[in-house]
Each structure stands twice: as structure tokens, then as C-alpha cells.
Design a protein around this motif. Sequence first.
Motif, PDB file in Angstrom:
ATOM      1  N   LEU A 134       0.828  -1.209   0.000  1.00  0.00           N
ATOM      2  CA  LEU A 134       0.000   0.000   0.000  1.00  0.00           C
ATOM      3  C   LEU A 134       0.858   1.254   0.000  1.00  0.00           C
ATOM      4  CD1 LEU A 134      -2.821   1.239   0.159  1.00  0.00           C
ATOM      5  CD2 LEU A 134      -2.683   1.072   2.654  1.00  0.00           C
ATOM      6  N   ILE A 135       1.927   1.242   0.806  1.00  0.00           N
ATOM      7  CA  ILE A 135       2.833   2.394   0.835  1.00  0.00           C
ATOM      8  C   ILE A 135       3.471   2.612  -0.530  1.00  0.00           C
ATOM      9  CG2 ILE A 135       5.001   3.261   1.783  1.00  0.00           C
ATOM     10  CD1 ILE A 135       4.269   1.914   4.429  1.00  0.00           C
ATOM     11  N   GLY A 136       3.986   1.545  -1.138  1.00  0.00           N
ATOM     12  CA  GLY A 136       4.620   1.675  -2.451  1.00  0.00           C
ATOM     13  C   GLY A 136       3.636   2.071  -3.528  1.00  0.00           C
ATOM     14  N   LEU A 137       2.402   1.555  -3.448  1.00  0.00           N
ATOM     15  CA  LEU A 137       1.388   1.881  -4.447  1.00  0.00           C
ATOM     16  C   LEU A 137       1.023   3.354  -4.406  1.00  0.00           C
ATOM     17  CD1 LEU A 137      -0.517   0.538  -6.558  1.00  0.00           C
ATOM     18  CD2 LEU A 137      -2.205   0.328  -4.719  1.00  0.00           C
ATOM     19  N   VAL A 161      -1.704   2.891 -20.052  1.00  0.00           N
ATOM     20  CA  VAL A 161      -2.168   3.727 -18.942  1.00  0.00           C
ATOM     21  C   VAL A 161      -2.456   5.140 -19.439  1.00  0.00           C
ATOM     22  CG1 VAL A 161      -1.529   4.731 -16.712  1.00  0.00           C
ATOM     23  CG2 VAL A 161      -0.974   2.348 -17.212  1.00  0.00           C
ATOM     24  N   GLU A 162      -1.575   5.672 -20.276  1.00  0.00           N
ATOM     25  CA  GLU A 162      -1.817   6.999 -20.843  1.00  0.00           C
ATOM     26  C   GLU A 162      -3.064   6.994 -21.712  1.00  0.00           C
ATOM     27  OE1 GLU A 162       1.669   8.156 -22.926  1.00  0.00           O
ATOM     28  OE2 GLU A 162       2.938   8.252 -21.124  1.00  0.00           O
ATOM     29  N   LEU A 184      -5.800   3.081 -11.308  1.00  0.00           N
ATOM     30  CA  LEU A 184      -4.962   2.488 -10.268  1.00  0.00           C
ATOM     31  C   LEU A 184      -5.370   1.046  -9.986  1.00  0.00           C
ATOM     32  CD1 LEU A 184      -2.832   2.783  -8.000  1.00  0.00           C
ATOM     33  CD2 LEU A 184      -4.678   3.626  -6.536  1.00  0.00           C
ATOM     34  N   LEU A 185      -6.676   0.805  -9.872  1.00  0.00           N
ATOM     35  CA  LEU A 185      -7.163  -0.520  -9.487  1.00  0.00           C
ATOM     36  C   LEU A 185      -7.218  -1.497 -10.650  1.00  0.00           C
ATOM     37  CD1 LEU A 185     -10.069   0.511  -7.064  1.00  0.00           C
ATOM     38  CD2 LEU A 185      -7.766  -0.270  -6.463  1.00  0.00           C
ATOM     39  N   HIS A 186      -7.488  -1.009 -11.872  1.00  0.00           N
ATOM     40  CA  HIS A 186      -7.706  -1.906 -13.001  1.00  0.00           C
ATOM     41  C   HIS A 186      -6.493  -2.048 -13.921  1.00  0.00           C
ATOM     42  CE1 HIS A 186     -11.858  -1.062 -11.759  1.00  0.00           C
ATOM     43  NE2 HIS A 186     -12.191  -2.187 -12.357  1.00  0.00           N
ATOM     44  N   HIS A 187      -5.556  -1.133 -13.858  1.00  0.00           N
ATOM     45  CA  HIS A 187      -4.404  -1.194 -14.766  1.00  0.00           C
ATOM     46  C   HIS A 187      -3.071  -1.267 -14.011  1.00  0.00           C
ATOM     47  CE1 HIS A 187      -6.882  -0.599 -18.296  1.00  0.00           C
ATOM     48  NE2 HIS A 187      -7.411   0.505 -17.763  1.00  0.00           N
ATOM     49  N   VAL A 188      -2.859  -0.312 -13.105  1.00  0.00           N
ATOM     50  CA  VAL A 188      -1.554  -0.215 -12.448  1.00  0.00           C
ATOM     51  C   VAL A 188      -1.351  -1.357 -11.451  1.00  0.00           C
ATOM     52  CG1 VAL A 188      -0.089   1.203 -10.973  1.00  0.00           C
ATOM     53  CG2 VAL A 188      -1.484   2.272 -12.760  1.00  0.00           C
ATOM     54  N   LEU A 189      -2.315  -1.571 -10.570  1.00  0.00           N
ATOM     55  CA  LEU A 189      -2.156  -2.586  -9.525  1.00  0.00           C
ATOM     56  C   LEU A 189      -1.969  -3.995 -10.075  1.00  0.00           C
ATOM     57  CD1 LEU A 189      -2.080  -3.304  -6.547  1.00  0.00           C
ATOM     58  CD2 LEU A 189      -4.579  -3.412  -6.559  1.00  0.00           C
ATOM     59  N   PRO A 190      -2.804  -4.468 -11.034  1.00  0.00           N
ATOM     60  CA  PRO A 190      -2.597  -5.839 -11.533  1.00  0.00           C
ATOM     61  C   PRO A 190      -1.243  -6.048 -12.193  1.00  0.00           C
ATOM     62  CG  PRO A 190      -4.787  -5.042 -12.127  1.00  0.00           C
ATOM     63  CD  PRO A 190      -4.024  -3.863 -11.612  1.00  0.00           C
ATOM     64  N   ASN A 191      -0.746  -5.041 -12.905  1.00  0.00           N
ATOM     65  CA  ASN A 191       0.528  -5.198 -13.604  1.00  0.00           C
ATOM     66  C   ASN A 191       1.724  -5.016 -12.665  1.00  0.00           C
ATOM     67  OD1 ASN A 191       0.038  -5.358 -16.761  1.00  0.00           O
ATOM     68  ND2 ASN A 191      -1.471  -3.929 -15.938  1.00  0.00           N
TER      69      ASN A 191
END
Length: 282
Positions: A107-110, A182-183, A196-203
Amino acid sequence: MSVATLSAASSAAAAGRLAGLRLPATVVLSFAIVALVIAWSLAPGLFTSQDPVNGVPAHKLLGPSVTHWFGTDHLGRDLYTRVVYGAASSVTSALIAVVIGVIVGGLIGLLAGFLGGWVDIVLARLVDILLAIPRFLLAVIVVTALGFDTTNTAIATGVSAVAVFARVMRAEVIKTRQATFVEASFLQGGSRWYILLHHVLPNASRSVLALAVLQFGLSILVIASLAFLGYGDPPPASDWGLLIATGKDYLKWPWLVYAPAFVTIAAVLSVNRISRWLRKTD
């Protein structure tokens, strides 16, 4: 191109796919060892019928044999039975430590990697402070503050791993945030939290998986070390580190140290091998 050539190429491609799916022998062995340790922790009664707490005084300090695979201790207790029952606390504690590290550190890193700005600066400095303290020393400080208990050693080990997970997650989030897809999602009107939830976090979480597996093995080692120093549950608990600490007082009977130490090392090395294989697969 002839039919024979096409057939040969197809067969070669199929063979290549099968070879890609074939696990190395060391990975298979590592999975088998980890599965055995987890089975010990879930159902120890299936692997031994002897009492891990109460022994037979007449059978004390017997060497390894068919009846007592790892020998017996100074109280006549079967050492193999105590190692099997000790797997539960080792595996559970390591799992708690990994969950704490993944959730808090992730969570901190995210947040640091995705929000950037002053949030990244503050959280990054916090992570730097944690990284400046040796992990084992930090675990000792935390468990001393919480009290001597196996659960507290697990919490202390998890706290000591937060900075590592935070650093890895932050780096992966920053890399993923700059990706083209993402862009494109931003340009299509996607909100920051949706991206954040659908693109960044899973990858970004792919690398964290291999790190979590590696940390699981390291947590077993750290928790065993804390138990060896007396920070875990007191006797008659059968934590692996406590078994080694007790056995060191009976050096004329080396199996009291070798048996739990060998199981601990085998479990940690197996988890590390699986982690390396996951990184290569990814």
C-alpha cells in the motif's frame, strides 16, 4: 513448403511448448518439500501418532532409528514428532509476516509511486528510514516492545519486511504508470482510482508475487532465529528455532540440532528456488 516440412515445423513447435511447460527437477523437488511442510502444519496427526509434549524417560537421547526417525530428546520425546508439530507455528508465523509485509508495504509503495509529489517524498523517506535499520535488529526491537510470543515474532518479522515490499511496489508502479496503455486510459476519461485498481495494480503486483514467495522463506528463517534467541513461545513449544536452541546444550547427541536445522534449511532453500523460478517465468 512441403507437407512434410509443415508437419515437422508443427511438431517442433509443439515440442517447444511442452518443453516450456516442463518444470526443472529442482523446482519439482522444492514444490514437494514445501507441500510436505504445509501438510505437516495442517494435519500433523497424519504423519505421526506420538505425543510431541510428553515423552518416555526410558527412551531419552536415543539415536535415529526406524522407530524414531530423528532420534529422541533429553525427555524421551520423539524428535520427528516435535519437528512435524513445530511446522504449524513456523508456517503460520511466516504467512502472517508475509501478509503484513505485502499489505502494508504494498500500500505504501502503491500510493507513493502513483500519487507522486509530496506523498512520494514523505513515504519514500519513511521507507529509507526503515531500510537504514538492519531487518533482524528491527524485528528484535519490535518483538521486545510487543512481548515474547510466536505471534509477536511474526508481526515483528512482517514489520521488518514492509520497506522491501514498499520499495519494489513503488518501482513497479512508476514503471507501469508510464506505460502506453495507462496513458491511453487517461485520455479516454478513466479516473485515477479506476486506472490504479484496473491497470496499475494488476501489472505492478507481478513482481511482488515472487518477492512474497522469497519473503516467506526468509520469514521462516528469521522467526526460527528469534525463537532460537528465546523471543518465541517457551517450552514445551516445538518451534524449529527453539528445538535447535535446546539441542545445542546436548552436543554429544548432534541429531538434536541437525534434524530441526536440516528441515529449516531445506524449507527455506526450497522456497527460494521456487521464487527464482517464478522470476524467470515472469
